[in-house]
Structure formats: structure tokens, C-alpha cells
Scaffold this active site. Sequence first.
Site, mmCIF file in Angstrom:
data_model
loop_
_atom_site.group_PDB
_atom_site.id
_atom_site.type_symbol
_atom_site.label_atom_id
_atom_site.label_comp_id
_atom_site.label_asym_id
_atom_site.label_seq_id
_atom_site.Cartn_x
_atom_site.Cartn_y
_atom_site.Cartn_z
ATOM 1 N N HIS A 165 0.793 -1.233 0.000
ATOM 2 C CA HIS A 165 0.000 0.000 0.000
ATOM 3 C C HIS A 165 0.824 1.282 0.000
ATOM 4 C CE1 HIS A 165 1.061 -0.136 4.229
ATOM 5 N NE2 HIS A 165 0.719 1.131 4.298
HETATM 6 C C1 UD1 Z 1 -2.227 5.124 5.986
HETATM 7 C C2 UD1 Z 1 -0.931 5.565 6.654
HETATM 8 C C3 UD1 Z 1 0.114 4.463 6.526
HETATM 9 C C4 UD1 Z 1 -0.431 3.153 7.044
HETATM 10 C C5 UD1 Z 1 -1.697 2.839 6.286
HETATM 11 C C6 UD1 Z 1 -2.326 1.538 6.673
HETATM 12 C C7 UD1 Z 1 -0.383 7.962 6.559
HETATM 13 C C8 UD1 Z 1 0.492 8.960 5.937
HETATM 14 N N1 UD1 Z 1 -0.358 6.746 6.013
HETATM 15 O O1 UD1 Z 1 -1.970 4.995 4.598
HETATM 16 O O2 UD1 Z 1 1.249 4.816 7.281
HETATM 17 O O3 UD1 Z 1 0.530 2.142 6.875
HETATM 18 O O4 UD1 Z 1 -2.631 3.895 6.529
HETATM 19 O O5 UD1 Z 1 -3.430 1.297 5.841
HETATM 20 O O6 UD1 Z 1 -1.058 8.259 7.517
HETATM 21 N N2 UD1 Z 1 -9.488 4.503 1.857
HETATM 22 C C9 UD1 Z 1 -10.644 3.794 1.826
HETATM 23 N N3 UD1 Z 1 -11.210 3.430 3.018
HETATM 24 C C10 UD1 Z 1 -10.676 3.762 4.220
HETATM 25 C C11 UD1 Z 1 -9.475 4.501 4.232
HETATM 26 C C12 UD1 Z 1 -8.890 4.844 3.060
HETATM 27 O O7 UD1 Z 1 -11.171 3.467 0.775
HETATM 28 O O8 UD1 Z 1 -11.246 3.402 5.262
HETATM 29 C C13 UD1 Z 1 -8.832 4.855 0.581
HETATM 30 C C14 UD1 Z 1 -9.081 6.247 0.152
HETATM 31 O O9 UD1 Z 1 -9.196 6.231 -1.248
HETATM 32 C C15 UD1 Z 1 -7.822 6.984 0.525
HETATM 33 C C16 UD1 Z 1 -6.769 5.906 0.370
HETATM 34 O O10 UD1 Z 1 -7.440 4.694 0.739
HETATM 35 O O11 UD1 Z 1 -7.633 8.088 -0.266
HETATM 36 C C17 UD1 Z 1 -5.553 6.067 1.238
HETATM 37 O O12 UD1 Z 1 -5.925 6.233 2.615
HETATM 38 P P1 UD1 Z 1 -5.023 7.143 3.579
HETATM 39 O O13 UD1 Z 1 -5.568 7.121 4.971
HETATM 40 O O14 UD1 Z 1 -4.828 8.473 2.955
HETATM 41 O O15 UD1 Z 1 -3.608 6.452 3.550
HETATM 42 P P2 UD1 Z 1 -3.159 4.934 3.553
HETATM 43 O O16 UD1 Z 1 -2.570 4.639 2.236
HETATM 44 O O17 UD1 Z 1 -4.239 4.014 4.064
#
Ligand code: UD1
Length: 372
Positions: A207
Site C-alpha cells: 500500500h
Molecule cells: C495510511 C498511513 C500508513 C499506514 C496505512 C495503513 C499515513 C500517511 N499513512 O496509509 O502509514 O501504513 O494507513 O493502511 O497516515 N481509503 C478507503 N477506506 C478507508 C481509508 C482509506 O477506501 O477506510 C482509501 C481512500 O481512497 C484513501 C486511500 O485509501 O484516499 C488512502 O488512505 P489514507 O488514509 O490516505 O492512507 P493509507 O494509504 O491508508
Amino acid sequence: MKIRLVLLAGARPNFMKVAPLMAALASDDLFESILVHTGQHYDDSMSGTFFRELQIPSPHHHLNVGSGSHAQQTAEVMRRLEPVLVSEKASGVLVVGDVNSTLAGALVAAKLGIPVIHAEAGLRSFDRSMPEEINRIATDAVSDLFLVTEESGRTNLLKEGHDPERIAVVGNLMVDSLRRNLDAALQSDIRQRLGTSDGGFGLVTLHRPANVDNESQLAEIVAALNAIAEEVPLFWAVHPRTRERLQSANMPLSPAIHLLAPLGYLDFLHLQAKCSVILTDSGGIQEESTVLGVPCLTLRENTERPVTVECGTNRLAGTRKETILRAWRESHELPKQGVIPPLWDGRAGERCRQAITGFFTKRIPAEKFGTA
Ligand code: UD1
């Protein structure tokens, strides 16, 4: 007089660290814990299921920040958390890990003059292109008490000039959750549901923006996975960010790679315990695989968790097809036995409670205490 501790959780890897902390603090009348969920992760599969399986009490406050750019997400947590910390008269704020919610919480608390406790402090990848590395450095810069998982964390904090008396090597909260839940996880019927047998499969997660946001980089990793899948079937629990990228890039995947939705804690722990290899760019999975004694190939150039390579079963495999396949071959030719790092014994929550008690009762003037 109670210590009113606000614990902040926001994203999936935070929840298995908060669970043992909440349990340890609940066993001590000195503490009143107030749980705040920032809502950085919001899907049931990324959040709700972890609260249920790890028996984390419902949050007292939910900030519902959702997704956004780093600045938007961090700013939104800050904006919404500030009035909560003021109204809760927090004696301290405890943040875990290295996600955007961690940094946001630490900044708000520090600017309100509320002591910041950072669990999983001091880890450094020395790679500032990782958003988490910025979060780690900046969170530690404003923290008052450092709860550390491995010796490298203490060394890094000392090099950065932090007071040794504020640093406590407590072990690994994630391992507390693992040990508490392993028996239940082994009862899961996930392998039957997936139609696979003992040991004859690999497990994949991916991820990191550096690995999945750039199409040619993602194609390198997928090419390596396709080659490995010719030898062992792979189950890939796909993060929402990665699913989006895979769909838009329309990459050819081996039929021996089985894509799964994000899994709950117990199902995933079961697969980790039973697989023959893990390929991942996660931080926490490097630690869990070391405790389970399962070979882990980390699809990164560096790790902020060096003990998993030095003592454990983890290998840095890089992010090119060639380096990943080399590490895959080495994992067969020179299998690592691995030992469990010091203090990763399931009692980190209790050590955290003791360190926090020492911090508040010896160091913080009485007027800093909230009232129960
Ligand atoms: C975040 C953390 C990362 C951690 C990871 C675990 C930061 C900078 N990154 O990254 O360190 O290892 O979480 O997963 O804080 N989304 C969904 N559903 C959700 C949450 C997110 O669909 O419940 C999608 C959204 O499109 C979002 C993308 O995932 O834009 C990324 O989510 P985000 O919280 O921005 O970062 P992660 O890549 O999950």
C-alpha cells in the site's frame, strides 16, 4: 485525582496498538482513558472490524475526517481535535505509530501545552520520501515521553538529543495484541473459505505510495509476484489505495494470484501464521511475521524496524523485479531461523502503563492534572 489521558487512533495499524494500551490503563484507577477516533480510516473493513475483534471500547469522540491530501487530512484532524482536548481537560495525549493522525494529534497537544506521549517512538527509516518518516520525526520532536519498541528507537532518539530519562523501551504493543488473539485467530476458517491448505501459499500486502502510485513501479512488483506465483499460489489482501491503482492500470495478473478484500484482524493473523512466505511493504507485518517465525520479504529499500532483519525472519527485498526474485531465492537457499526481539513478550501495555505513571507522578506538576 485521576490522570485523564486522551488516546488517539485513526488508521488501521493504530488499532492493534491502542487495544492493549486501553486494557492496561483500564486496570489502574489512576487513569481515565478517553478514546478519540480521527476517522482517517472509515470503511468497516479498515476500522470497525478491528474495534469489534480487538474489543476496543467505542470511541468517546469520532472526528470523521476521512481521506484527503496529507495537508488536508492532517489539518482536519488538528482543527477537529483541538476543541476536544480543551473540553476534556486532558492531562496528556497518547499517540501511536506514524500515520497522519499521529502527527496531527501530537502537534495540537503540544501547542496546547499538554504532554505528548508517543508509543512506537524513535523508529527511523532515514528516508524522508516516506510520509511516515516525516510523521515520526515531527511527532518525536514535540513529544515528552517516548515509548519505544526496539533498541534502535532509543539510539535514534538519543542522537536527536532527547533526554534519556524520557525514553522507555517497553516492547511492542502490536505483539501484545498478537499474543492475546493468536488462539482465536487459529480457529478462523479463512483457509477453508479460500480453499487452501496448510502452508502451501504466500500472503501479499502492498500500500505504500512509493510502490503503488507509480504505474511502472507497481508493474515491477507485479512482475515479481507473477513469477513467484508460478511456484506458490499467492493471496493478496488488497488495500483500497492499491485496488484503485490496479484497476486503473489494468495489469495482467497470474491466475495463481488471488485478490482479496482487506481482511479482518483474526483472519489475517491466521493467514500470516499459516503461510509459507509473506511479501509486504507494511511496517507492522514485518514485526508480526518475526514473532510468528514466518519468512517475510519486505518490498522496500529500507526499514525503520531493523530488529526484524537483524534478529527476525525479515529480509529487505527491494522494489525491482530482479531484487525481489533474488530475495525470494535466498529465502529458500538460506532460510533465516530468527529469534523474537527482547521484550516482545505480550507485556508492553503493562510497561507502558508503568512508564506513563512514572512520568505523571514524578515529573508533571500537580496543576497539569485534569480533574475526574
Ligand atoms: C495510511 C498511513 C500508513 C499506514 C496505512 C495503513 C499515513 C500517511 N499513512 O496509509 O502509514 O501504513 O494507513 O493502511 O497516515 N481509503 C478507503 N477506506 C478507508 C481509508 C482509506 O477506501 O477506510 C482509501 C481512500 O481512497 C484513501 C486511500 O485509501 O484516499 C488512502 O488512505 P489514507 O488514509 O490516505 O492512507 P493509507 O494509504 O491508508
